[in-house]
Design a protein around this motif. Sequence first.
Motif, PDB file in Angstrom:
ATOM      1  N   THR A  52      27.786 120.204 -37.188  1.00  0.00           N
ATOM      2  CA  THR A  52      26.626 119.584 -36.553  1.00  0.00           C
ATOM      3  C   THR A  52      27.068 118.817 -35.310  1.00  0.00           C
ATOM      4  OG1 THR A  52      26.875 117.709 -38.045  1.00  0.00           O
ATOM      5  CG2 THR A  52      25.301 119.402 -38.692  1.00  0.00           C
ATOM      6  N   PRO A  53      26.152 118.592 -34.359  1.00  0.00           N
ATOM      7  CA  PRO A  53      26.543 117.907 -33.110  1.00  0.00           C
ATOM      8  C   PRO A  53      26.908 116.439 -33.358  1.00  0.00           C
ATOM      9  CG  PRO A  53      24.164 118.242 -33.209  1.00  0.00           C
ATOM     10  CD  PRO A  53      24.728 118.984 -34.368  1.00  0.00           C
ATOM     11  N   ASP A  54      27.655 115.853 -32.430  1.00  0.00           N
ATOM     12  CA  ASP A  54      27.993 114.423 -32.478  1.00  0.00           C
ATOM     13  C   ASP A  54      27.193 113.711 -31.396  1.00  0.00           C
ATOM     14  OD1 ASP A  54      29.922 114.588 -34.509  1.00  0.00           O
ATOM     15  OD2 ASP A  54      31.440 115.248 -33.075  1.00  0.00           O
ATOM     16  N   PHE A  55      26.219 112.951 -31.808  1.00  0.00           N
ATOM     17  CA  PHE A  55      25.421 112.190 -30.851  1.00  0.00           C
ATOM     18  C   PHE A  55      26.039 110.807 -30.672  1.00  0.00           C
ATOM     19  CE2 PHE A  55      21.995 109.107 -30.090  1.00  0.00           C
ATOM     20  CZ  PHE A  55      21.477 109.616 -28.913  1.00  0.00           C
ATOM     21  N   ALA A  56      26.320 110.414 -29.432  1.00  0.00           N
ATOM     22  CA  ALA A  56      26.890 109.093 -29.164  1.00  0.00           C
ATOM     23  C   ALA A  56      25.747 108.094 -28.967  1.00  0.00           C
ATOM     24  CB  ALA A  56      27.766 109.148 -27.929  1.00  0.00           C
ATOM     25  N   ILE A  57      25.679 107.101 -29.819  1.00  0.00           N
ATOM     26  CA  ILE A  57      24.544 106.178 -29.784  1.00  0.00           C
ATOM     27  C   ILE A  57      24.611 105.262 -28.555  1.00  0.00           C
ATOM     28  CG2 ILE A  57      23.383 104.305 -31.035  1.00  0.00           C
ATOM     29  CD1 ILE A  57      24.250 105.652 -33.644  1.00  0.00           C
ATOM     30  N   LEU A  58      25.776 104.670 -28.316  1.00  0.00           N
ATOM     31  CA  LEU A  58      25.949 103.805 -27.133  1.00  0.00           C
ATOM     32  C   LEU A  58      27.211 104.239 -26.396  1.00  0.00           C
ATOM     33  CD1 LEU A  58      25.149 100.255 -28.608  1.00  0.00           C
ATOM     34  CD2 LEU A  58      23.697 101.625 -27.116  1.00  0.00           C
ATOM     35  N   PRO A  59      27.126 105.282 -25.593  1.00  0.00           N
ATOM     36  CA  PRO A  59      28.355 105.831 -25.015  1.00  0.00           C
ATOM     37  C   PRO A  59      29.035 104.928 -23.995  1.00  0.00           C
ATOM     38  CG  PRO A  59      26.410 106.977 -24.170  1.00  0.00           C
ATOM     39  CD  PRO A  59      25.931 106.068 -25.251  1.00  0.00           C
ATOM     40  N   TRP A  60      28.337 103.897 -23.541  1.00  0.00           N
ATOM     41  CA  TRP A  60      28.916 103.063 -22.488  1.00  0.00           C
ATOM     42  C   TRP A  60      29.499 101.756 -23.004  1.00  0.00           C
ATOM     43  CZ3 TRP A  60      25.535  99.406 -23.760  1.00  0.00           C
ATOM     44  CH2 TRP A  60      24.202  99.761 -24.011  1.00  0.00           C
ATOM     45  N   VAL A  61      29.473 101.520 -24.293  1.00  0.00           N
ATOM     46  CA  VAL A  61      29.895 100.213 -24.777  1.00  0.00           C
ATOM     47  C   VAL A  61      31.404 100.171 -25.037  1.00  0.00           C
ATOM     48  CG1 VAL A  61      29.719 100.438 -27.298  1.00  0.00           C
ATOM     49  CG2 VAL A  61      29.039  98.296 -26.190  1.00  0.00           C
ATOM     50  N   ASN A  62      32.002  98.987 -24.878  1.00  0.00           N
ATOM     51  CA  ASN A  62      33.399  98.766 -25.230  1.00  0.00           C
ATOM     52  C   ASN A  62      33.442  97.814 -26.418  1.00  0.00           C
ATOM     53  OD1 ASN A  62      34.836  99.873 -22.635  1.00  0.00           O
ATOM     54  ND2 ASN A  62      33.147  98.577 -21.930  1.00  0.00           N
ATOM     55  N   THR A  63      34.224  98.146 -27.442  1.00  0.00           N
ATOM     56  CA  THR A  63      34.397  97.177 -28.520  1.00  0.00           C
ATOM     57  C   THR A  63      35.704  96.430 -28.276  1.00  0.00           C
ATOM     58  OG1 THR A  63      35.395  98.840 -29.929  1.00  0.00           O
ATOM     59  CG2 THR A  63      33.061  98.478 -30.207  1.00  0.00           C
ATOM     60  N   VAL A  64      35.635  95.123 -28.304  1.00  0.00           N
ATOM     61  CA  VAL A  64      36.798  94.268 -28.039  1.00  0.00           C
ATOM     62  C   VAL A  64      37.030  93.408 -29.270  1.00  0.00           C
ATOM     63  CG1 VAL A  64      37.754  92.453 -26.568  1.00  0.00           C
ATOM     64  CG2 VAL A  64      36.218  94.177 -25.584  1.00  0.00           C
ATOM     65  N   LYS A  65      38.197  93.571 -29.881  1.00  0.00           N
ATOM     66  CA  LYS A  65      38.527  92.779 -31.062  1.00  0.00           C
ATOM     67  C   LYS A  65      39.415  91.608 -30.629  1.00  0.00           C
ATOM     68  CE  LYS A  65      39.850  91.338 -35.109  1.00  0.00           C
ATOM     69  NZ  LYS A  65      40.872  91.975 -35.921  1.00  0.00           N
ATOM     70  N   ILE A  66      38.997  90.414 -30.992  1.00  0.00           N
ATOM     71  CA  ILE A  66      39.774  89.214 -30.676  1.00  0.00           C
ATOM     72  C   ILE A  66      40.412  88.727 -31.965  1.00  0.00           C
ATOM     73  CG2 ILE A  66      39.638  86.859 -29.786  1.00  0.00           C
ATOM     74  CD1 ILE A  66      37.242  87.822 -28.090  1.00  0.00           C
ATOM     75  N   GLY A  67      41.737  88.684 -31.974  1.00  0.00           N
ATOM     76  CA  GLY A  67      42.472  88.360 -33.196  1.00  0.00           C
ATOM     77  C   GLY A  67      42.162  86.946 -33.688  1.00  0.00           C
ATOM     78  N   ARG A 118      30.711 105.556 -30.014  1.00  0.00           N
ATOM     79  CA  ARG A 118      31.511 106.290 -29.048  1.00  0.00           C
ATOM     80  C   ARG A 118      32.007 105.330 -27.964  1.00  0.00           C
ATOM     81  NH1 ARG A 118      30.211 112.306 -27.205  1.00  0.00           N
ATOM     82  NH2 ARG A 118      32.310 112.858 -26.648  1.00  0.00           N
ATOM     83  N   ALA A 119      32.658 104.320 -28.428  1.00  0.00           N
ATOM     84  CA  ALA A 119      33.136 103.303 -27.515  1.00  0.00           C
ATOM     85  C   ALA A 119      34.068 103.913 -26.482  1.00  0.00           C
ATOM     86  CB  ALA A 119      33.884 102.237 -28.299  1.00  0.00           C
ATOM     87  N   GLN A 120      33.927 103.465 -25.257  1.00  0.00           N
ATOM     88  CA  GLN A 120      34.835 103.937 -24.218  1.00  0.00           C
ATOM     89  C   GLN A 120      36.261 103.529 -24.554  1.00  0.00           C
ATOM     90  OE1 GLN A 120      33.229 102.018 -20.829  1.00  0.00           O
ATOM     91  NE2 GLN A 120      31.769 103.655 -20.416  1.00  0.00           N
ATOM     92  N   ASP A 121      36.385 102.380 -25.139  1.00  0.00           N
ATOM     93  CA  ASP A 121      37.709 101.863 -25.415  1.00  0.00           C
ATOM     94  C   ASP A 121      37.594 100.824 -26.513  1.00  0.00           C
ATOM     95  OD1 ASP A 121      40.150 101.406 -22.794  1.00  0.00           O
ATOM     96  OD2 ASP A 121      40.350 102.079 -24.860  1.00  0.00           O
ATOM     97  N   ASP A 122      38.535 100.847 -27.410  1.00  0.00           N
ATOM     98  CA  ASP A 122      38.620  99.776 -28.400  1.00  0.00           C
ATOM     99  C   ASP A 122      39.771  98.886 -27.971  1.00  0.00           C
ATOM    100  OD1 ASP A 122      37.725 101.419 -31.442  1.00  0.00           O
ATOM    101  OD2 ASP A 122      36.775  99.736 -30.454  1.00  0.00           O
ATOM    102  N   LEU A 123      39.475  97.681 -27.669  1.00  0.00           N
ATOM    103  CA  LEU A 123      40.514  96.820 -27.115  1.00  0.00           C
ATOM    104  C   LEU A 123      40.874  95.756 -28.127  1.00  0.00           C
ATOM    105  CD1 LEU A 123      38.715  96.250 -23.738  1.00  0.00           C
ATOM    106  CD2 LEU A 123      40.264  98.090 -24.318  1.00  0.00           C
TER     107      LEU A 123
END
Lengths: 272, 284
Positions: B32-47, B185-190
């Motif tokens: 089945t297709p993969d739909f990206a819900i928020l393709p422009w978001v970046n998730t940033v984890k702060i320790g 579909r985060a652009q980057d997980d930081l």
Amino acid sequence: MKSNRADAQHVVSRLMRESLVDKKVIAGTEAPVHAILPKLNVVQIGGLSIMDRGRRAVLPLLDEIVANQAEFTQVIGVGPGVRARHIFSVGLDLGLPTGALATLAAKSSAQNAYMVACLLADSGFVYLEAPFIVQLLPAMLAAARGAVFNGIPPYDLWEHPPAVGKVPPHGSDAGSYLVGEVFGARSVILLKDVDGLYTADPKTNPDAEFIAEIGAAELIARQLPTLPIEPVLLELLLRARLAKSIRIVNGLVPGNLTRALNREPIGTLIHR
Amino acid sequence: MRGDNSGLTELGKRLISGSLSDMTLQRATEQTPDFAILPWVNTVKIGGQSIMDRGRSAVMPLIDEIVANLPHHKMILGIGAGTRARHIYSLAIDLGMPVGVLTVLGTAVAWQNAQMLQYLLAKHGIAFLEPEGFASLPHYLMERGAVICQGMPPYKLWEENPEIGRIPTAAHRHGLLPDRGGLWRAQDDLCERRRRALHRRPKKGPGCSPHSAHQRAGAPGAGPGRSRGRAGGSRLDADRMAHLRNSVRQWLKPGQLSAALAGDPVGTIIFNAEPKAAFAAAAP
């Protein structure tokens, strides 16, 4: 502690400044676990196997739950059934990811659980959503005569993507079991529409042999093509600390739940 | 409603009538297709331990950098737990609490840290969303550029036991990483973390060696003490977004977050080169 300008402000503890991903540190945390509610019996009512059959299947079962109310503390988990399958179908067709499918499916089991709670209300059962299980279950069981909960765990968007495919791996079997494990329940009973576990699907294969008792590791090793329970449940059993077995029972046969609550050898027992 | 379910897709018919434990059915859902819900978001984890517990000297420069990036990048800021979680885990294990209770307790620490960060970012219009409020996430991201959430997922009492020991595995620091990366579909997980790169023994000074700048998830050298949540590697294997990258960035140098958001090669990137191959290996 180094006099580093930017060093962290620690609280002294055994795990202070340790990496919680270090296997030696983790192994050092192994310790006995306290059973919070050791008299609890977790009873899971299957969605597809029981609920979707309507009053013919559900009402006799609820009568049996009420008949056992005085002797056994029961919390009832309920599965979603065919409506979850339908929303998986539509959701997958739209390309939605596992976490979205889990969030959606959990509403279908909440509907079923709410109906069960309505039918058990005059016997003093209450419907508890996940935050109330966390905060109020002991109080509710002291005041009420039992509780009904949504079998699907509250993972929602944070549901783990499975190794294969996209369907959420943790359904109402896993969620009900995890409630039993965390409270240190006396028993976890899964009510289905089959007598237990067979070497093959008895609905399609007349030569299938019945399995009365089996270890989770052995069952995984057998790689049966299908199971009447969620496969992830076997992995959870391997890591059990308190709830070290589950019993699969045919909930369409009157008396089976009572026998399971009395620990009689009915259905299939899968142990750690 | 027609009796033969003929309005359903072929896969839908199998889902309605088949067993979900059937691996061939599971594999069919791959198609089945993969739909990206928020393709422009970046998730940033702060320790938690690595950043928040250091207080002003570590947090304030990071706040400035987050604010500077608000006009340019959309960010989900997830905050970890840290030393108070270690304290309560020690105490709770001593009292015999099960893993699910430890998760409830640890999540409260991540909540505290997220709430603190939200106080600091409040004047810039940044909201703190609890898991129940995530349906509002797109609105806040479009309006203000970022939201704050607790870095631990809401597994509560339903946390699975780890294979060894008693520390919650699935929930701990794994909440913002690939699961949600796949979802949005985060652009980057930081990962804004203390270490310049992944180290084999990250908290112990001598003998720690940085891994190569690019490391595949689940690679054997990934150490006994990686700086990401223990469950992260396997989740990344399971992630279907082939281009998703998890980056472990070093926070101490100002500008690292901005560089990571801009896609510059700073820190360490962990990636899943062949997600489909990982699925094939996992199948019986």
